[in-house]
Design a protein around this motif. Sequence first.
Motif: not given
Length: 329
Positions: A48-49, A54-56, A261-264, A270-272
Motif C-alpha cells: 500500500s505505501p 504512486e497514486r498521490l 482496491a482500485e489499483r489492485l 478483500q483489502v479490508e
Amino acid sequence: MLLLQRKSFWLGSVCLFLIGATGYFLLSKQKGEMSTVRVGVSLTPTASPFLIAERLKLFEKHSLDVSLFPCVSGSACTQLMLDHNVDYATASESVVMFQSHEHNELALLVSFVESDNDLKLLTLGPNNIRNVAQLKGKRVGLIKGTASEFYFDSILLANDLKGLDVKKVYLDANDLVPALLSYRVEAISAWEPMGYQANLHSAAEVINLGTRGVYQLSFNLLSTTPYLEFVGDEPTRLLSALNEAIQWININPEQARILVAERLNIPVNQVEWSWQDYVFRLSLGNSLLSNLQFQARWADEAGLVAGPNPDFRDVFYSRPYQQATLQRY
C-alpha cells in the motif's frame, strides 16, 4: 587509410558519448534530479505505501520516476533485483535471511509494514483436522525458503511438536491455494491474500490452525550495495516518499483502502479482510535484527542453509533511513 581513420573517429565518438551519458546519469542521481527507479513489488495490500505514493504522485514530488514491477512473491521480486531487472525489491525478512547467505551485496533499507496475523495455517473441514497435532502424516503445502516455511515450523515449535512427522510439499505461490482446494495437500502455510482467496473459493469450511502473534511478519525494501553506492540521495528520496504515503494512509485509512482496491483491481472487502492487521510505518531497528537472527538459527538447525550465518548488521543499509527520518523533524 582514410577509411580506417573515419572508423577510429566514429568509435572514439561513440565511446565519448557513452562515457558522457553514464557520467551525466550518475551525476543527475547524485544531485537529486529526476531519477528513473524500478521496484519489484508483490501487488497485495502490503504494498500500500508504494501504491498510495504512486497514486498521490509523491514519487514525482521527490524527483523520482518510479515504475512498479509486479511479482508473485518476495522471493520473485528479490530475484528480479539480483538479475538486475529492477533496482529495488520488496520482500519479507525471511527472504532477506535466506538470500543473505548467498549474496553478500544485499542491502536492507527499511521495513515499511508489519503484521502479526498475515500468515495462516489453513485446512479444510472435510480433512477432519482440528488441531496441529492431527497434521501427523499429512501433506502440508509450503513455499520453500520464505515466511511460509518459517511460520509453519514456528507453529510446530509453539505447540511443542517440533519433531512431528509431516510431509512438506514445496509449491509455488500461485499453486498453494489450488493445491488445498483440490485436496492435493491437507494444509497450507500461506500469507494474505491467499487466506482470503481460500475462503472465497472454497465450498468447504476453511479452518485456521495457526496462532496469531507466533510470527511477526515484516515487508522490507531491498537493494544492492553496488547499486546504492552510485545513486546519491535517490534512496533517501524514495524513503521520504514512502513515509509521506504512510502518514497519509494512517490519517485516511478508509480512502486508502478504496484507492488500494482500485489499483489492485480487487473488491474493497478483500483489502479490508486483513487491513486491521497491518501496521504501516518506516522502521529499521533491533526487533527486525533479532527476527533475522532467530530465523537464521532456525534455518541452520533445519539444514536449509550452508555455511556460517551472516552478520545482519552488515545487511542493514541505514543511512537513507536515518536521513529520511531526520527530514521529518
